[in-house]
Design a protein around this motif. Structure first.
Motif, PDB file in Angstrom:
ATOM      1  N   ASN A 115       0.839  -1.195   0.000  1.00 21.63           N
ATOM      2  CA  ASN A 115       0.000   0.000   0.000  1.00 21.63           C
ATOM      3  C   ASN A 115       0.875   1.246   0.000  1.00 21.63           C
ATOM      4  N   PRO A 116       1.670   1.445  -1.068  1.00 24.02           N
ATOM      5  CA  PRO A 116       2.589   2.581  -1.071  1.00 24.02           C
ATOM      6  C   PRO A 116       1.846   3.891  -1.232  1.00 24.02           C
ATOM      7  N   THR A 117       2.485   4.964  -0.786  1.00 21.78           N
ATOM      8  CA  THR A 117       1.946   6.297  -1.000  1.00 21.78           C
ATOM      9  C   THR A 117       2.307   6.764  -2.402  1.00 21.78           C
ATOM     10  N   THR A 118       1.332   7.169  -3.160  1.00 20.14           N
ATOM     11  CA  THR A 118       1.560   7.683  -4.497  1.00 20.14           C
ATOM     12  C   THR A 118       1.513   9.202  -4.454  1.00 20.14           C
ATOM     13  N   VAL A 119       2.536   9.848  -5.001  1.00 20.85           N
ATOM     14  CA  VAL A 119       2.585  11.300  -5.049  1.00 20.85           C
ATOM     15  C   VAL A 119       2.483  11.726  -6.503  1.00 20.85           C
ATOM     16  N   LEU A 120       1.438  12.441  -6.832  1.00 20.60           N
ATOM     17  CA  LEU A 120       1.179  12.878  -8.188  1.00 20.60           C
ATOM     18  C   LEU A 120       0.771  14.344  -8.175  1.00 20.60           C
ATOM     19  N   PRO A 121       0.862  15.032  -9.307  1.00 23.39           N
ATOM     20  CA  PRO A 121       0.261  16.372  -9.349  1.00 23.39           C
ATOM     21  C   PRO A 121      -1.233  16.278  -9.053  1.00 23.39           C
ATOM     22  N   ALA A 122      -1.764  17.250  -8.369  1.00 25.52           N
ATOM     23  CA  ALA A 122      -3.175  17.199  -7.988  1.00 25.52           C
ATOM     24  C   ALA A 122      -4.058  17.233  -9.238  1.00 25.52           C
ATOM     25  N   PRO A 123      -5.037  16.348  -9.321  1.00 25.24           N
ATOM     26  CA  PRO A 123      -5.949  16.390 -10.468  1.00 25.24           C
ATOM     27  C   PRO A 123      -6.724  17.707 -10.487  1.00 25.24           C
ATOM     28  N   ALA A 124      -6.737  18.350 -11.639  1.00 15.74           N
ATOM     29  CA  ALA A 124      -7.389  19.650 -11.732  1.00 15.74           C
ATOM     30  C   ALA A 124      -8.869  19.568 -11.440  1.00 15.74           C
ATOM     31  N   ALA A 125      -9.460  18.389 -11.698  1.00 16.18           N
ATOM     32  CA  ALA A 125     -10.907  18.230 -11.509  1.00 16.18           C
ATOM     33  C   ALA A 125     -11.261  17.862 -10.074  1.00 16.18           C
ATOM     34  N   HIS A 126     -10.270  17.760  -9.207  1.00 19.09           N
ATOM     35  CA  HIS A 126     -10.524  17.354  -7.832  1.00 19.09           C
ATOM     36  C   HIS A 126     -10.264  18.515  -6.883  1.00 19.09           C
ATOM     37  N   PRO A 127     -11.219  19.373  -6.634  1.00 14.70           N
ATOM     38  CA  PRO A 127     -11.014  20.479  -5.688  1.00 14.70           C
ATOM     39  C   PRO A 127     -10.947  19.970  -4.258  1.00 14.70           C
ATOM     40  N   ALA A 128     -10.403  20.795  -3.381  1.00 16.19           N
ATOM     41  CA  ALA A 128     -10.320  20.441  -1.970  1.00 16.19           C
ATOM     42  C   ALA A 128     -11.700  20.412  -1.341  1.00 16.19           C
ATOM     43  N   HIS A 129     -11.897  19.484  -0.416  1.00 17.38           N
ATOM     44  CA  HIS A 129     -13.136  19.411   0.338  1.00 17.38           C
ATOM     45  C   HIS A 129     -13.080  20.393   1.513  1.00 17.38           C
ATOM     46  N   ALA A 130     -14.233  20.765   2.014  1.00 19.26           N
ATOM     47  CA  ALA A 130     -14.294  21.653   3.178  1.00 19.26           C
ATOM     48  C   ALA A 130     -13.698  20.950   4.393  1.00 19.26           C
ATOM     49  N   PRO A 131     -12.709  21.535   5.069  1.00 16.38           N
ATOM     50  CA  PRO A 131     -12.100  20.879   6.227  1.00 16.38           C
ATOM     51  C   PRO A 131     -13.065  20.780   7.410  1.00 16.38           C
ATOM     52  N   ALA A 132     -13.019  19.650   8.111  1.00 12.54           N
ATOM     53  CA  ALA A 132     -13.826  19.470   9.315  1.00 12.54           C
ATOM     54  C   ALA A 132     -13.029  19.774  10.574  1.00 12.54           C
ATOM     55  N   THR A 133     -11.732  20.021  10.428  1.00 10.41           N
ATOM     56  CA  THR A 133     -10.868  20.342  11.547  1.00 10.41           C
ATOM     57  C   THR A 133     -10.099  21.610  11.212  1.00 10.41           C
ATOM     58  N   SER A 134      -9.736  22.392  12.238  1.00  8.28           N
ATOM     59  CA  SER A 134      -8.977  23.625  12.016  1.00  8.28           C
ATOM     60  C   SER A 134      -7.472  23.385  12.073  1.00  8.28           C
ATOM     61  N   ARG A 135      -7.064  22.137  12.253  1.00 17.03           N
ATOM     62  CA  ARG A 135      -5.637  21.830  12.361  1.00 17.03           C
ATOM     63  C   ARG A 135      -5.141  21.265  11.023  1.00 17.03           C
ATOM     64  N   TRP A 136      -4.987  22.123  10.038  1.00 19.21           N
ATOM     65  CA  TRP A 136      -4.493  21.650   8.745  1.00 19.21           C
ATOM     66  C   TRP A 136      -3.454  22.583   8.133  1.00 19.21           C
ATOM     67  N   LEU A 137      -2.977  23.550   8.916  1.00 19.83           N
ATOM     68  CA  LEU A 137      -1.898  24.436   8.486  1.00 19.83           C
ATOM     69  C   LEU A 137      -0.773  24.320   9.505  1.00 19.83           C
ATOM     70  N   LEU A 138       0.398  23.811   9.074  1.00 18.85           N
ATOM     71  CA  LEU A 138       1.483  23.506   9.999  1.00 18.85           C
ATOM     72  C   LEU A 138       2.800  24.065   9.481  1.00 18.85           C
TER      73      LEU A 138
END
Length: 371
Positions: free
Chosen positions: A12-35
């Motif tokens: 189950n490796p982590t795949t790192v790819l450019p973000a798909p343009a058609a996949h916008p970010a979802h609304a965060p449910a937590t405020s801890r996402w900027l580090l």
């Protein structure tokens, strides 16, 4: 339907790819996402269809950001982020998928990002503490924190409303799932580690807030207090307002107003009514020589409002200023490499929006930028 743990994947490796343009970010449910990474660059994380997104400042202090990386992981229902004193970032996801036979496969996994803007380790499945339980709905947002030894603690709310915990040991191995003592009425939870290294867990139920804590770093997480306060589930952000003293910022379940509940039972209204289900972001900083808490919250019109007040003395008044366009989900805040307040939000179009404190007295913010 019945919940079953997700089966462990042999590969189950982590795949790192450019973000798909058609996949916008979802609304965060937590405020801890900027580090803030250990190299001085800020990192922002958000869920999207099929995985997670990660934006990184191009240099410490900004203002330019990279295009987001995409960490592939299907069936994410919730995610949370935790960071230890070594700067490593732990991404914890809760996955949920419905099989053809009607059973719901559910489980938690985590991965670690050792360097800002780089690939993560392979996903490590954490399993599920509530196998074969009849439950047809979604599970609550999980929580995670890292102690001062770099050990990760993962906490979901199980279908019976109880809090389960699984912790990494100092040698890197994982202990088993344990259930924290409680009345089983918890609807949401959060976890964090104080500067002294003590893990704290806060769960919100109907009319009560349950608090568990370590009495010493690395010890058992034990019941600490039960507070009779009505805070809306999913709205609570904790902040260490004094050594090992925790203030809770959340929405009053009766009035709909943002409040701060402090140790000893003191609750102070902050003079603003957030959007339903919105969680505030809070950070401590020094403004004009004073220890202040800066709070950002999404208002009922979707725009963020920001205020600063003396830490531990919110009754002196919070003066709110609305800023930017409409956003979705919880905002996030952090201090950048120069100690300036940075506010991040996800726009209604699924893009990252960022503003930063101006280098002048007081708390003035720059114009928002769209990343």
């Amino acid at each position: 339907m019945a919940l079953r743990p997700l089966r462990r994947s042999r590969k189950n490796p982590t795949t790192v790819l450019p973000a798909p343009a058609a996949h916008p970010a979802h609304a965060p449910a937590t405020s801890r996402w900027l580090l803030l990474g250990k190299d001085g660059r800020l990192n922002a994380y958000a869920a999207t269809d099929g995985g997670l997104l990660c934006w990184t400042e191009r240099r410490p202090g900004g203002p330019e950001w990279s295009q987001p990386l995409f960490f592939e992981m299907p069936d994410i229902e919730h995610f949370t982020v935790a960071q230890g004193p070594n700067g490593y970032v732990h991404l914890v996801v809760q996955r949920r998928s419905v099989r053809d036979d009607g059973l719901i496969d559910v489980g938690m996994s985590h991965t670690t990002q050792y360097q800002s803007g780089r690939r993560t380790t392979p996903w490590h499945p954490l399993g599920c503490p509530f196998a074969d339980t009849e439950h047809g709905g979604s599970l609550a947002q999980p929580a995670a924190t890292v102690d001062n030894n770099g050990s990760l603690y993962a906490l979901p709310c199980n279908p019976r409303g109880r809090v389960s915990l699984r912790a990494e040991k100092r040698d890197g191995k994982w202990g088993g799932w344990v259930e924290l003592p409680g009345d089983g009425s918890h609807e949401s939870l959060t976890a964090f580690t104080t500067k002294s290294g003590k893990v704290q867990v806060v769960a919100v139920g109907e009319g009560t807030v349950q608090h568990w804590a370590q009495t010493e770093p690395g010890g058992e997480v034990e019941p600490a207090s039960t507070r009779s306060v009505c805070l809306a589930a999913g709205s609570v952000t904790p902040l260490e307002s004094a050594p090992d003293r925790i203030s809770l910022y959340g929405t009053d379940a009766k009035t709909g107003e943002l409040v701060v509940h402090r140790p000893g039972g003191d609750t102070v209204a902050l003079g603003i009514s957030p959007a339903a289900g919105s969680m505030p972001a809070a950070v401590r900083t020094v403004i004009d020589g004073h220890d202040c808490t800066v709070i950002a919250v999404r208002g009922q019109d979707g725009r963020l409002s920001v205020a600063a007040c003396p830490t531990g003395a919110e009754e002196s008044g919070a003066h709110w200023s609305a800023t930017g366009d409409a956003t979705a989900g919880a905002p996030a805040m952090a201090l950048d490499d120069r100690g300036r307040v940075v506010v991040a939000a996800i726009g209604t179009d699924g893009t990252l929006r960022v503003t930063r404190q101006k280098p002048e007295p007081g708390l003035a913010l720059e114009a928002w930028s769209r990343v």
